[in-house]
Design a protein around this motif. Sequence first.
Motif, PDB file in Angstrom:
ATOM      1  N   LEU A 143     -17.689 -21.082  -1.418  1.00 21.04           N
ATOM      2  CA  LEU A 143     -18.353 -19.820  -1.763  1.00 21.04           C
ATOM      3  C   LEU A 143     -19.649 -19.645  -0.985  1.00 21.04           C
ATOM      4  CD1 LEU A 143     -17.771 -19.598  -5.625  1.00 21.04           C
ATOM      5  CD2 LEU A 143     -16.677 -18.285  -3.824  1.00 21.04           C
ATOM      6  N   LYS A 144     -20.369 -20.726  -0.806  1.00 20.00           N
ATOM      7  CA  LYS A 144     -21.627 -20.671  -0.050  1.00 20.00           C
ATOM      8  C   LYS A 144     -21.353 -20.245   1.398  1.00 20.00           C
ATOM      9  CE  LYS A 144     -24.856 -24.027   1.637  1.00 20.00           C
ATOM     10  NZ  LYS A 144     -25.424 -25.345   1.475  1.00 20.00           N
ATOM     11  N   TYR A 145     -20.346 -20.854   2.023  1.00 25.58           N
ATOM     12  CA  TYR A 145     -20.014 -20.506   3.405  1.00 25.58           C
ATOM     13  C   TYR A 145     -19.429 -19.088   3.505  1.00 25.58           C
ATOM     14  CZ  TYR A 145     -20.979 -25.273   4.784  1.00 25.58           C
ATOM     15  OH  TYR A 145     -21.600 -26.456   5.036  1.00 25.58           O
ATOM     16  N   LEU A 146     -18.672 -18.704   2.520  1.00 20.16           N
ATOM     17  CA  LEU A 146     -18.137 -17.350   2.485  1.00 20.16           C
ATOM     18  C   LEU A 146     -19.282 -16.334   2.381  1.00 20.16           C
ATOM     19  CD1 LEU A 146     -15.717 -15.428   2.402  1.00 20.16           C
ATOM     20  CD2 LEU A 146     -15.683 -15.708  -0.090  1.00 20.16           C
ATOM     21  N   LEU A 147     -20.259 -16.641   1.544  1.00 20.39           N
ATOM     22  CA  LEU A 147     -21.419 -15.764   1.400  1.00 20.39           C
ATOM     23  C   LEU A 147     -22.186 -15.675   2.716  1.00 20.39           C
ATOM     24  CD1 LEU A 147     -23.142 -13.994  -0.412  1.00 20.39           C
ATOM     25  CD2 LEU A 147     -24.407 -16.046  -1.089  1.00 20.39           C
ATOM     26  N   TYR A 148     -22.394 -16.800   3.392  1.00 21.78           N
ATOM     27  CA  TYR A 148     -23.066 -16.795   4.700  1.00 21.78           C
ATOM     28  C   TYR A 148     -22.281 -15.977   5.721  1.00 21.78           C
ATOM     29  CZ  TYR A 148     -26.327 -20.493   3.264  1.00 21.78           C
ATOM     30  OH  TYR A 148     -27.294 -21.223   2.650  1.00 21.78           O
ATOM     31  N   PHE A 149     -20.969 -16.160   5.717  1.00 19.53           N
ATOM     32  CA  PHE A 149     -20.120 -15.413   6.650  1.00 19.53           C
ATOM     33  C   PHE A 149     -20.244 -13.907   6.396  1.00 19.53           C
ATOM     34  CE2 PHE A 149     -16.105 -13.217   7.443  1.00 19.53           C
ATOM     35  CZ  PHE A 149     -15.998 -13.401   8.805  1.00 19.53           C
ATOM     36  N   LEU A 150     -20.139 -13.496   5.122  1.00 21.23           N
ATOM     37  CA  LEU A 150     -20.236 -12.072   4.785  1.00 21.23           C
ATOM     38  C   LEU A 150     -21.611 -11.515   5.130  1.00 21.23           C
ATOM     39  CD1 LEU A 150     -18.322 -11.938   1.381  1.00 21.23           C
ATOM     40  CD2 LEU A 150     -17.569 -11.074   3.598  1.00 21.23           C
ATOM     41  N   LEU A 151     -22.655 -12.267   4.856  1.00 20.07           N
ATOM     42  CA  LEU A 151     -24.006 -11.832   5.186  1.00 20.07           C
ATOM     43  C   LEU A 151     -24.170 -11.694   6.698  1.00 20.07           C
ATOM     44  CD1 LEU A 151     -26.758 -11.078   4.096  1.00 20.07           C
ATOM     45  CD2 LEU A 151     -27.391 -13.493   4.219  1.00 20.07           C
ATOM     46  N   GLY A 152     -23.642 -12.661   7.440  1.00 12.18           N
ATOM     47  CA  GLY A 152     -23.693 -12.596   8.909  1.00 12.18           C
ATOM     48  C   GLY A 152     -22.932 -11.407   9.442  1.00 12.18           C
ATOM     49  N   PHE A 153     -21.772 -11.143   8.869  1.00 10.64           N
ATOM     50  CA  PHE A 153     -20.963 -10.012   9.282  1.00 10.64           C
ATOM     51  C   PHE A 153     -21.709  -8.703   9.040  1.00 10.64           C
ATOM     52  CE2 PHE A 153     -17.894  -6.655   8.298  1.00 10.64           C
ATOM     53  CZ  PHE A 153     -17.163  -6.641   9.478  1.00 10.64           C
ATOM     54  N   ILE A 154     -22.313  -8.562   7.886  1.00  7.05           N
ATOM     55  CA  ILE A 154     -23.055  -7.330   7.551  1.00  7.05           C
ATOM     56  C   ILE A 154     -24.233  -7.143   8.499  1.00  7.05           C
ATOM     57  CG2 ILE A 154     -24.520  -6.248   5.792  1.00  7.05           C
ATOM     58  CD1 ILE A 154     -22.562  -7.492   3.698  1.00  7.05           C
ATOM     59  N   VAL A 155     -24.983  -8.221   8.765  1.00  8.06           N
ATOM     60  CA  VAL A 155     -26.124  -8.130   9.682  1.00  8.06           C
ATOM     61  C   VAL A 155     -25.645  -7.738  11.077  1.00  8.06           C
ATOM     62  CG1 VAL A 155     -27.913  -9.488  10.860  1.00  8.06           C
ATOM     63  CG2 VAL A 155     -27.622  -9.678   8.378  1.00  8.06           C
ATOM     64  N   LEU A 156     -24.575  -8.359  11.560  1.00 12.28           N
ATOM     65  CA  LEU A 156     -24.025  -8.037  12.884  1.00 12.28           C
ATOM     66  C   LEU A 156     -23.552  -6.584  12.936  1.00 12.28           C
ATOM     67  CD1 LEU A 156     -23.257  -9.112  15.688  1.00 12.28           C
ATOM     68  CD2 LEU A 156     -21.044  -9.757  14.729  1.00 12.28           C
ATOM     69  N   PHE A 157     -22.863  -6.150  11.889  1.00  7.37           N
ATOM     70  CA  PHE A 157     -22.378  -4.774  11.832  1.00  7.37           C
ATOM     71  C   PHE A 157     -23.549  -3.785  11.909  1.00  7.37           C
ATOM     72  CE2 PHE A 157     -21.360  -0.942   9.374  1.00  7.37           C
ATOM     73  CZ  PHE A 157     -20.246  -0.490  10.060  1.00  7.37           C
ATOM     74  N   LEU A 158     -24.566  -3.996  11.085  1.00  8.32           N
ATOM     75  CA  LEU A 158     -25.708  -3.076  11.043  1.00  8.32           C
ATOM     76  C   LEU A 158     -26.569  -3.153  12.293  1.00  8.32           C
ATOM     77  CD1 LEU A 158     -26.726  -3.409   7.296  1.00  8.32           C
ATOM     78  CD2 LEU A 158     -25.394  -1.584   8.379  1.00  8.32           C
ATOM     79  N   ALA A 159     -26.623  -4.320  12.924  1.00  8.81           N
ATOM     80  CA  ALA A 159     -27.414  -4.479  14.155  1.00  8.81           C
ATOM     81  C   ALA A 159     -26.916  -3.534  15.246  1.00  8.81           C
ATOM     82  CB  ALA A 159     -27.369  -5.917  14.639  1.00  8.81           C
ATOM     83  N   ALA A 160     -25.621  -3.307  15.287  1.00  5.38           N
ATOM     84  CA  ALA A 160     -25.068  -2.390  16.297  1.00  5.38           C
ATOM     85  C   ALA A 160     -25.666  -1.002  16.154  1.00  5.38           C
ATOM     86  CB  ALA A 160     -23.545  -2.332  16.189  1.00  5.38           C
ATOM     87  N   GLY A 161     -25.841  -0.531  14.933  1.00  2.81           N
ATOM     88  CA  GLY A 161     -26.411   0.795  14.695  1.00  2.81           C
ATOM     89  C   GLY A 161     -27.890   0.872  15.020  1.00  2.81           C
ATOM     90  N   VAL A 162     -28.588  -0.249  14.900  1.00  2.00           N
ATOM     91  CA  VAL A 162     -30.003  -0.294  15.252  1.00  2.00           C
ATOM     92  C   VAL A 162     -30.156  -0.342  16.774  1.00  2.00           C
ATOM     93  CG1 VAL A 162     -32.107  -1.694  15.130  1.00  2.00           C
ATOM     94  CG2 VAL A 162     -30.696  -1.362  13.080  1.00  2.00           C
ATOM     95  N   LEU A 163     -29.349  -1.173  17.416  1.00  3.14           N
ATOM     96  CA  LEU A 163     -29.437  -1.331  18.874  1.00  3.14           C
ATOM     97  C   LEU A 163     -28.851  -0.161  19.642  1.00  3.14           C
ATOM     98  CD1 LEU A 163     -28.483  -5.107  19.081  1.00  3.14           C
ATOM     99  CD2 LEU A 163     -30.768  -4.099  19.288  1.00  3.14           C
ATOM    100  N   LYS A 164     -27.853   0.501  19.064  1.00  3.66           N
ATOM    101  CA  LYS A 164     -27.202   1.643  19.719  1.00  3.66           C
ATOM    102  C   LYS A 164     -27.053   2.775  18.702  1.00  3.66           C
ATOM    103  CE  LYS A 164     -23.408   2.611  22.874  1.00  3.66           C
ATOM    104  NZ  LYS A 164     -24.221   3.218  23.878  1.00  3.66           N
ATOM    105  N   PRO A 165     -28.152   3.519  18.449  1.00  2.58           N
ATOM    106  CA  PRO A 165     -28.111   4.547  17.412  1.00  2.58           C
ATOM    107  C   PRO A 165     -27.282   5.785  17.772  1.00  2.58           C
ATOM    108  CG  PRO A 165     -30.242   4.527  18.497  1.00  2.58           C
ATOM    109  CD  PRO A 165     -29.470   3.364  19.042  1.00  2.58           C
ATOM    110  N   SER A 166     -26.926   5.923  19.046  1.00  2.92           N
ATOM    111  CA  SER A 166     -26.079   7.048  19.445  1.00  2.92           C
ATOM    112  C   SER A 166     -25.103   6.582  20.515  1.00  2.92           C
ATOM    113  CB  SER A 166     -26.919   8.219  19.952  1.00  2.92           C
ATOM    114  OG  SER A 166     -27.671   7.832  21.064  1.00  2.92           O
ATOM    115  N   VAL A 167     -24.026   7.333  20.659  1.00  7.66           N
ATOM    116  CA  VAL A 167     -22.987   7.031  21.645  1.00  7.66           C
ATOM    117  C   VAL A 167     -22.928   8.204  22.622  1.00  7.66           C
ATOM    118  CG1 VAL A 167     -20.513   6.630  21.998  1.00  7.66           C
ATOM    119  CG2 VAL A 167     -21.658   5.673  19.976  1.00  7.66           C
ATOM    120  N   ASN A 168     -23.035   7.901  23.906  1.00  7.26           N
ATOM    121  CA  ASN A 168     -22.953   8.908  24.966  1.00  7.26           C
ATOM    122  C   ASN A 168     -21.617   8.768  25.689  1.00  7.26           C
ATOM    123  OD1 ASN A 168     -25.759  10.032  24.932  1.00  7.26           O
ATOM    124  ND2 ASN A 168     -26.224   7.881  25.249  1.00  7.26           N
ATOM    125  N   TYR A 169     -21.010   9.879  26.016  1.00  6.69           N
ATOM    126  CA  TYR A 169     -19.728   9.869  26.712  1.00  6.69           C
ATOM    127  C   TYR A 169     -19.507  11.232  27.351  1.00  6.69           C
ATOM    128  CZ  TYR A 169     -18.468  12.061  22.302  1.00  6.69           C
ATOM    129  OH  TYR A 169     -18.431  12.887  21.216  1.00  6.69           O
TER     130      TYR A 169
END
Length: 184
Positions: A4-30
């Motif tokens: 459960l501890k590792y699962l919690l770390y994995f989920l927390l890491g996934f959420i941080v990685l997911f949200l980091a994309a929106g902070v680093l790339k707030p818009s998409v140009n094409y």
Amino acid sequence: MKFLKYLLYFLLGFIVLFLAAGVLKPSVNYGHEIIVDKPLKEAWAVHKDKSKYDQWLEGFKSMELISGEQGEIGSQYRVVVKPDEEQPDFEMIETIVDKKKFDFIRLDFDSDMMFFEQTTSFSEIEGKTKVKTESKVSGKNIFMRSMFAWMELLGGSFQAQEEKNIEGLKRVIEGNTTVYNLEN
């Protein structure tokens, strides 16, 4: 308990990685560019012909003027699209921000979850017409910005849709048989 501890770390890491994309790339140009074998004025007329939108804009359902003068800068429209059969209708407010007849048009689209800007420009090249789009989409919250960033990163979703629509526009322009008053 360790699991459960590792699962919690994995989920927390996934959420941080997911949200980091929106902070680093707030818009998409094409964007996309086509050359059509029709004169510039006819390409412009077909592009602005609402009766043909459903022939090249995937999922287009309707468009109605809600304020301003038809086709003029500042006019606003309610645009309804249906992305696919499993999804509900999606409504946006389109505003004509700027335009120069037979040269370019800049549109802004606003919805509950995103803000979208698009400039479509037209230029004549040896009797043919180059049509070029430059688009930018931004989510209205960190979740949507992150989702859009991942959609583009993993599959090029926005670019692929733009190419599909603009290639559809090319087919509609080149197959056009409507006679337009090309002075308007």
